[in-house]
Design a protein around this motif. Structure first.
Motif, PDB file in Angstrom:
ATOM      1  N   THR A 154     -34.685  54.524 -69.736  1.00  0.00           N
ATOM      2  CA  THR A 154     -34.577  55.576 -70.742  1.00  0.00           C
ATOM      3  C   THR A 154     -33.292  55.466 -71.577  1.00  0.00           C
ATOM      4  N   ASN A 155     -32.188  55.074 -70.954  1.00  0.00           N
ATOM      5  CA  ASN A 155     -30.914  54.807 -71.662  1.00  0.00           C
ATOM      6  C   ASN A 155     -30.409  53.441 -71.195  1.00  0.00           C
ATOM      7  N   PRO A 156     -31.124  52.356 -71.461  1.00  0.00           N
ATOM      8  CA  PRO A 156     -30.792  51.111 -70.748  1.00  0.00           C
ATOM      9  C   PRO A 156     -29.396  50.568 -71.050  1.00  0.00           C
ATOM     10  N   SER A 157     -29.154  50.153 -72.305  1.00  0.00           N
ATOM     11  CA  SER A 157     -27.836  49.542 -72.592  1.00  0.00           C
ATOM     12  C   SER A 157     -26.732  50.591 -72.558  1.00  0.00           C
ATOM     13  N   GLU A 158     -27.058  51.848 -72.871  1.00  0.00           N
ATOM     14  CA  GLU A 158     -26.037  52.903 -72.830  1.00  0.00           C
ATOM     15  C   GLU A 158     -25.470  53.011 -71.413  1.00  0.00           C
ATOM     16  N   THR A 159     -26.372  52.986 -70.410  1.00  0.00           N
ATOM     17  CA  THR A 159     -25.921  53.138 -69.021  1.00  0.00           C
ATOM     18  C   THR A 159     -25.106  51.917 -68.592  1.00  0.00           C
ATOM     19  N   VAL A 160     -25.569  50.725 -68.960  1.00  0.00           N
ATOM     20  CA  VAL A 160     -24.843  49.495 -68.597  1.00  0.00           C
ATOM     21  C   VAL A 160     -23.418  49.531 -69.182  1.00  0.00           C
ATOM     22  N   LEU A 161     -23.306  49.891 -70.445  1.00  0.00           N
ATOM     23  CA  LEU A 161     -21.995  49.870 -71.114  1.00  0.00           C
ATOM     24  C   LEU A 161     -21.084  50.979 -70.589  1.00  0.00           C
ATOM     25  N   CYS A 162     -21.652  52.168 -70.453  1.00  0.00           N
ATOM     26  CA  CYS A 162     -20.868  53.318 -69.994  1.00  0.00           C
ATOM     27  C   CYS A 162     -20.396  53.097 -68.553  1.00  0.00           C
ATOM     28  N   ASN A 163     -21.299  52.640 -67.686  1.00  0.00           N
ATOM     29  CA  ASN A 163     -20.934  52.347 -66.288  1.00  0.00           C
ATOM     30  C   ASN A 163     -19.816  51.313 -66.258  1.00  0.00           C
ATOM     31  N   THR A 164     -19.977  50.237 -67.025  1.00  0.00           N
ATOM     32  CA  THR A 164     -18.998  49.141 -66.944  1.00  0.00           C
ATOM     33  C   THR A 164     -17.609  49.604 -67.378  1.00  0.00           C
ATOM     34  N   ILE A 165     -17.529  50.411 -68.430  1.00  0.00           N
ATOM     35  CA  ILE A 165     -16.207  50.871 -68.889  1.00  0.00           C
ATOM     36  C   ILE A 165     -15.494  51.594 -67.738  1.00  0.00           C
ATOM     37  N   GLY A 166     -16.186  52.526 -67.100  1.00  0.00           N
ATOM     38  CA  GLY A 166     -15.566  53.283 -66.015  1.00  0.00           C
ATOM     39  C   GLY A 166     -15.272  52.427 -64.797  1.00  0.00           C
ATOM     40  N   MET A 167     -16.210  51.564 -64.450  1.00  0.00           N
ATOM     41  CA  MET A 167     -16.053  50.741 -63.233  1.00  0.00           C
ATOM     42  C   MET A 167     -14.934  49.724 -63.402  1.00  0.00           C
ATOM     43  N   LEU A 168     -14.855  49.117 -64.584  1.00  0.00           N
ATOM     44  CA  LEU A 168     -13.789  48.142 -64.848  1.00  0.00           C
ATOM     45  C   LEU A 168     -12.431  48.841 -64.915  1.00  0.00           C
ATOM     46  N   ALA A 169     -12.382  49.996 -65.563  1.00  0.00           N
ATOM     47  CA  ALA A 169     -11.120  50.751 -65.637  1.00  0.00           C
ATOM     48  C   ALA A 169     -10.565  50.970 -64.235  1.00  0.00           C
ATOM     49  N   ALA A 170     -11.472  51.169 -63.264  1.00  0.00           N
ATOM     50  CA  ALA A 170     -11.057  51.419 -61.883  1.00  0.00           C
ATOM     51  C   ALA A 170     -10.805  50.131 -61.101  1.00  0.00           C
ATOM     52  N   GLY A 171     -11.008  48.966 -61.731  1.00  0.00           N
ATOM     53  CA  GLY A 171     -10.695  47.688 -61.076  1.00  0.00           C
ATOM     54  C   GLY A 171     -11.861  47.041 -60.351  1.00  0.00           C
ATOM     55  N   ASN A 172     -13.081  47.522 -60.600  1.00  0.00           N
ATOM     56  CA  ASN A 172     -14.264  46.948 -59.961  1.00  0.00           C
ATOM     57  C   ASN A 172     -14.942  45.937 -60.880  1.00  0.00           C
ATOM     58  N   THR A 173     -15.817  45.113 -60.303  1.00  0.00           N
ATOM     59  CA  THR A 173     -16.823  44.422 -61.106  1.00  0.00           C
ATOM     60  C   THR A 173     -18.164  45.022 -60.716  1.00  0.00           C
ATOM     61  N   VAL A 174     -19.200  44.698 -61.498  1.00  0.00           N
ATOM     62  CA  VAL A 174     -20.487  45.368 -61.261  1.00  0.00           C
ATOM     63  C   VAL A 174     -21.662  44.400 -61.387  1.00  0.00           C
ATOM     64  N   VAL A 175     -22.598  44.558 -60.462  1.00  0.00           N
ATOM     65  CA  VAL A 175     -23.848  43.788 -60.508  1.00  0.00           C
ATOM     66  C   VAL A 175     -24.960  44.767 -60.883  1.00  0.00           C
ATOM     67  N   PHE A 176     -25.615  44.503 -62.002  1.00  0.00           N
ATOM     68  CA  PHE A 176     -26.696  45.390 -62.429  1.00  0.00           C
ATOM     69  C   PHE A 176     -28.055  44.858 -61.979  1.00  0.00           C
ATOM     70  N   ASN A 177     -28.912  45.784 -61.592  1.00  0.00           N
ATOM     71  CA  ASN A 177     -30.332  45.480 -61.431  1.00  0.00           C
ATOM     72  C   ASN A 177     -31.026  46.375 -62.460  1.00  0.00           C
ATOM     73  N   PRO A 178     -31.151  45.881 -63.695  1.00  0.00           N
ATOM     74  CA  PRO A 178     -31.684  46.771 -64.741  1.00  0.00           C
ATOM     75  C   PRO A 178     -33.167  47.045 -64.542  1.00  0.00           C
ATOM     76  N   HIS A 179     -33.640  48.097 -65.187  1.00  0.00           N
ATOM     77  CA  HIS A 179     -35.071  48.417 -65.133  1.00  0.00           C
ATOM     78  C   HIS A 179     -35.854  47.240 -65.732  1.00  0.00           C
ATOM     79  N   PRO A 180     -36.895  46.776 -65.034  1.00  0.00           N
ATOM     80  CA  PRO A 180     -37.645  45.613 -65.537  1.00  0.00           C
ATOM     81  C   PRO A 180     -38.212  45.829 -66.949  1.00  0.00           C
TER      82      PRO A 180
END
Ligand code: NAD
Length: 474
Positions: free
Chosen positions: A144-170
């Motif tokens: 429903t918000n595919p790239s929005e969620t990927v981008l928004c999640n990454t900004i917050g997760m990276l700011a906190a020093g994490n990396t992220v593995v996505f399993n996006p909706h097929p």
């Protein structure tokens, strides 16, 4: 011969020799739309993200911010491409509204400034409570918000020093993975590591389950329907669950009815009602119900007759015995497309934005989270009954309720009884995302696990750092 001419002749000779036509060459030399950070299998993706996290953990806050600034810039520059891609790929939503969502996340998703240190100092010394990264986060994202969620999640997760593995909706793999590609491009250009966010080219529930079980994944962040959130919570890992909602909006006697109609239509039709926070049903006190319907019609609503509502039921829901489920071909469609599906053609000059109908609190189209611009209206004898119905329709998701009222006691009561992560008063639902409302933006609203609107600090863990007897210089 000039050097440029020489190079050009050599290239042309090589092409002739290889017998590659110009068209073939152009196809080959086009960068694949989503190549950075996309791996054919989930294990490789996780290994790459784990490798990258070791580098991210050593980056200064200033470098993390530099990468984030470039992600924001690329999100704005690519808002059109990402939005058109998502609509083409999923067949859902409104491209202009998706553009607005991308611009919103680029400007209002918190970065490193969200991470604060708490200090205690006294006779026994100094204690700091610092926020550190979890490590590698496994994230499930919705269609429903595919790239929005990927981008928004990454900004917050990276700011906190994490990396992220996505399993996006097929159903949204291209647009989600294009966002992952842009993120890694942004990191590369800002001098950061590769693979700060990764994904797989063929996400499935099985690849999602690999994330749920993998020892290198320290935290799960799941944005989606009830099934996937429950699966993540059963995984045995720490999980942040951003699940389904079915937000009702209550309008009472004291509301500015004309403005309530404007706000409800704006919120419920935003991206064709795809956002989980969008108004999904209206409860109106009897005294103002007719007036509200009048203004809803004035603002582009089509009032469906009972036989048309029947047709809608048969079209937007798939019936299998006692079981019903959403017809995915109808999710995220515009009101005019939905009307066309039940053979109602409206005058184009009418500009129908939303379908409304009257029904009772058990009506299937009011109970189900449709994610379509269809709003059932339930009449309530008074505000107390309205609150009861609103709580019932929210179905204990503890996600969102909205209300239009000038009476603070009524507003307070609904807030207390619904006990949701979001409660918007006298504004369209999207004000909750920071769109025309105060506060930051998030596309992962952790309704199930209680973190509410997630941001960088949600993706950190707490570390207490104690110095005995020293460094207190009061
Ligand atoms: P969905 O639940 O169909 O899919 C989400 C993801 O989960 C997909 O990648 C899917 O393949 C995967 N999945 C589903 N079941 C799984 C399982 N058992 N194990 C592993 N993976 C599984 O959701 P959707 O249709 O993409 O999005 C719509 C839903 O998400 C709505 O209910 C909406 O309210 C909710 N949503 C919530 C938020 C929030 O922030 N709370 C945000 C957006 C969407």
């Amino acid at each position: 011969m000039q050097q440029a001419d020489l190079i050009s002749r050599i290239v042309s000779d090589v092409i002739k020799e290889l017998n590659v036509s110009q068209t073939q060459l152009e196809t080959v030399s086009q960068p694949h739309p989503a190549e950075y950070g996309i791996f054919p299998n989930m294990e490789t993706a996780i290994a790459q993200a784990a490798h990258a996290q070791k580098q991210v953990a050593r980056l200064s806050m200033a470098t993390r911010e530099k990468i984030i600034a470039n992600i924001r810039k690329k999100t704005i520059e690519n808002a059109g491409i990402l939005s058109d891609m998502a609509v083409a790929e999923t067949g859902m939503g409104n491209a202009d509204h998706k553009r607005a969502k991308h611009k919103l996340l680029a400007t209002k998703t918190p970065g490193t400034e969200d991470i604060n240190t708490l200090a205690f100092s006294g006779d026994s010394g100094l204690t700091l409570v610092e926020r550190g990264p979890f490590g590698v986060i496994g994230a499930i994202t919705p269609c429903t918000n595919p790239s929005e969620t990927v981008l928004c999640n990454t900004i917050g997760m990276l700011a906190a020093g994490n990396t992220v593995v996505f399993n996006p909706h097929p159903a949204a793999v291209r647009s989600s993975n294009y966002a992952v590609h842009l993120i890694n491009q942004a990191s590369f250009e800002a001098g950061g590591p590769d693979n700060i966010a990764v994904s797989t080219s063929h996400p499935t529930q099985e690849t999602g389950n690999i994330l749920f079980k993998h020892t290198d994944i320290q935290l799960l962040v799941v944005t989606g329907g009830p099934g996937v959130v429950t699966a993540a919570l059963k995984s045995g890992k720490r999980a942040i669950g951003a699940g389904a909602g079915n937000p009702p909006v209550l309008v009472d006697d004291t509301a500015d009815i004309k403005q309530a109609a404007v706000d409800i239509v704006a919120g419920a039709t935003f991206d064709n009602n795809l956002p989980c926070i969008a108004e999904k049903g209206i409860i109106a006190t009897t005294k103002i119900a007719d007036e509200l319907i009048h203004y809803l019609k004035q603002n582009g609503c089509y009032l469906a007759k009972p036989h048309e509502v029947e047709k809608l039921c048969m079209t937007v829901l798939e019936h299998n015995g006692n079981q019903v489920r959403l017809n995915r071909n109808c999710v995220g469609k515009s009101a005019t497309e939905l009307l066309k599906m039940i053979n109602i053609t409206t005058n184009t000059s009418d500009e129908i934005k939303c379908i409304i109908f009257e029904g009772d609190e058990d009506h299937i189209l009011i109970r189900e989270e449709l994610m379509m611009p269809i709003l059932g209206i339930v009449r309530a004898t008074d505000v107390a009954e309205g609150i009861r119905i609103a709580v019932k329709l929210e179905q204990g998701h503890r996600h969102s309720v909205h209300m239009h009222s000038k009476n603070v006691d009524n507003l307070t009561r609904l807030g207390q009884e619904a006990d949701t992560a979001i409660f918007v008063k006298n504004a369209p639902s999207y004000a909750a995302l920071g769109f025309g409302g105060e506060g930051f933006c998030s596309f992962t609203i952790a309704s199930r696990t209680g973190e509410g609107l997630t941001s960088a600090r949600t993706f950190t863990k707490s570390r207490r750092c104690v110095m005995g007897d020293s460094l207190c210089i009061r």
